[in-house]
Write a protein that holds these residues in place. Sequence first.
Motif, PDB file in Angstrom:
ATOM      1  N   UNK A  25      55.762  44.306  39.916  1.00 39.76           N
ATOM      2  CA  UNK A  25      54.836  43.166  39.999  1.00 39.76           C
ATOM      3  C   UNK A  25      53.967  43.277  41.243  1.00 39.76           C
ATOM      4  N   UNK A  26      54.575  43.687  42.340  1.00 43.61           N
ATOM      5  CA  UNK A  26      53.801  43.904  43.570  1.00 43.61           C
ATOM      6  C   UNK A  26      52.732  44.961  43.345  1.00 43.61           C
ATOM      7  N   UNK A  27      53.092  46.057  42.683  1.00 41.38           N
ATOM      8  CA  UNK A  27      52.139  47.130  42.437  1.00 41.38           C
ATOM      9  C   UNK A  27      50.986  46.647  41.559  1.00 41.38           C
ATOM     10  N   UNK A  28      51.290  45.833  40.545  1.00 47.16           N
ATOM     11  CA  UNK A  28      50.220  45.338  39.673  1.00 47.16           C
ATOM     12  C   UNK A  28      49.260  44.449  40.450  1.00 47.16           C
ATOM     13  N   UNK A  29      49.805  43.582  41.294  1.00 44.65           N
ATOM     14  CA  UNK A  29      48.943  42.708  42.099  1.00 44.65           C
ATOM     15  C   UNK A  29      48.122  43.531  43.089  1.00 44.65           C
ATOM     16  N   UNK A  30      48.743  44.554  43.690  1.00 44.10           N
ATOM     17  CA  UNK A  30      48.018  45.429  44.619  1.00 44.10           C
ATOM     18  C   UNK A  30      46.930  46.201  43.889  1.00 44.10           C
ATOM     19  N   UNK A  31      47.211  46.615  42.669  1.00 43.20           N
ATOM     20  CA  UNK A  31      46.214  47.346  41.877  1.00 43.20           C
ATOM     21  C   UNK A  31      45.022  46.458  41.523  1.00 43.20           C
ATOM     22  N   UNK A  32      45.260  45.172  41.318  1.00 43.15           N
ATOM     23  CA  UNK A  32      44.140  44.248  41.070  1.00 43.15           C
ATOM     24  C   UNK A  32      43.345  43.999  42.339  1.00 43.15           C
ATOM     25  N   UNK A  33      44.017  44.010  43.480  1.00 34.41           N
ATOM     26  CA  UNK A  33      43.353  43.713  44.751  1.00 34.41           C
ATOM     27  C   UNK A  33      42.354  44.797  45.137  1.00 34.41           C
ATOM     28  N   UNK A  34      42.671  46.054  44.871  1.00 32.62           N
ATOM     29  CA  UNK A  34      41.806  47.147  45.325  1.00 32.62           C
ATOM     30  C   UNK A  34      40.412  47.065  44.716  1.00 32.62           C
ATOM     31  N   UNK A  35      40.239  46.963  43.394  1.00 32.25           N
ATOM     32  CA  UNK A  35      38.871  46.843  42.865  1.00 32.25           C
ATOM     33  C   UNK A  35      38.187  45.548  43.261  1.00 32.25           C
ATOM     34  N   UNK A  36      38.974  44.478  43.449  1.00 32.98           N
ATOM     35  CA  UNK A  36      38.375  43.218  43.892  1.00 32.98           C
ATOM     36  C   UNK A  36      37.751  43.381  45.272  1.00 32.98           C
ATOM     37  N   UNK A  37      38.431  44.068  46.158  1.00 33.40           N
ATOM     38  CA  UNK A  37      37.899  44.301  47.498  1.00 33.40           C
ATOM     39  C   UNK A  37      36.746  45.298  47.457  1.00 33.40           C
TER      40      UNK A  37
END
Length: 424
Positions: free
Chosen positions: A183-195
């Motif tokens: 779950x942490x990895x999925x949230x981190x994966x969403x954060x990268x393109x958002x940034x």
Amino acid sequence: MTKRRRSTRHGRARGGTLALALACAAVAGGLTGCGTGDGGAGHGPFQRVLDEQAAALRAGDRSGYLAAVDPRAAAYRSGQERVYRNLRSLPLATWAYQVTDVARHEESATVTARLRYRIAGYDRVTTTDTERLRFVRRDGGWRIAAEAADSDTQLWEQGTMTVVRGAHSLVLGVGRDRSGLRRLARAADRAVPAVARVWPGRWSRRTVLEAPSSVADMARLLGSPASSYEGIAAVTTGEAGGGAAAGGSAPADRIVINPQAYGMLSDEGQQVVLTHETTHVATRHQTTRATPMWLSEGIADWAGYRASKTAPREAAPELARAVAGRQSGDGGGDGPLHRLPTDEDFAFGNDPARLARAYEGGWLACRMVAQQWGQDTLVELYEQAGRAGGGRSPDVDAALQSVLGIGQAEFTARWRSYVTELLG
């Protein structure tokens, strides 16, 4: 940084319903290393032991790795067996030691060494930590018997480590179930393109997250009391003054998760936190000692909240209370709105309300710039502020004049009016 880490630590904590944190040798596969030889008088025997152990790790030679350990140090040897397994689960590109100091005591010695390592595919630069090891003379040679005091603490030393790879992230966890790390990895994966949408410049677009089992273990990683991280959902490590403007090269960042505070957040709140921390990773190259905290933390919160539907009053409850007190005449003048947040306002261990107001004030200052001058101008302001004084001394007034055409006094007045209108 951490204990590792003569560094700046950026923490993410918020009040309100969204984030409750404050409420509650190339060998095998291209892996490289470099032996340094005898870097000083008496260093040679210890350097050779560490070089041989590092080479064994890189080659996947468990017996060779453990050959460096004192066979009579049963507990330490058992721990090193686990450390070896943990490290072999990482895609290490570099792992090497350089002995810097040796204190001899007849048949024992305390050795200080720099550990340099890099994770392939995630770290553009090498991270340097300090290891302090106690050696003993055994069977005519030197062996490692224990870790000495004041050695940097690493996650892989804290227990059996689980590694989860995401599309843009690498998550390392101890005492955490694999599903939670995913779950942490999925949230981190969403954060990268958002940034990347708000900070399109040159950065790795990869993040490494460390998820310790407890707040106490988090504190040991970061080299500070556990009380410093109460209500701090996550911390990004990074070296102050490491940006290009300061003439340096920033080390690899790590996002360290507080299992207690982060776990209290809603899914949306957790996403805001990881997007915030990922912004620190993206902006590291432009972040220097000259960058004010209200700008570095504010732009991270601005990026984190861009996709959120949370009303400003809910996301900034402490400033909303300050505005209400000011309007009712109970706030003692402008109160917290008489100035922009100072770096001291962001100090870990501060009163939670003061810390929350600092984050909220920085966020709304950056939100105002993005709304009134544009997103590109906010990025330009950040970069200009980091270049002040060669990246060594802040000059916010000059940066504001250069980019926005107004000085700090007028900017603060506009911010005060903006906050009052938004939260009043």
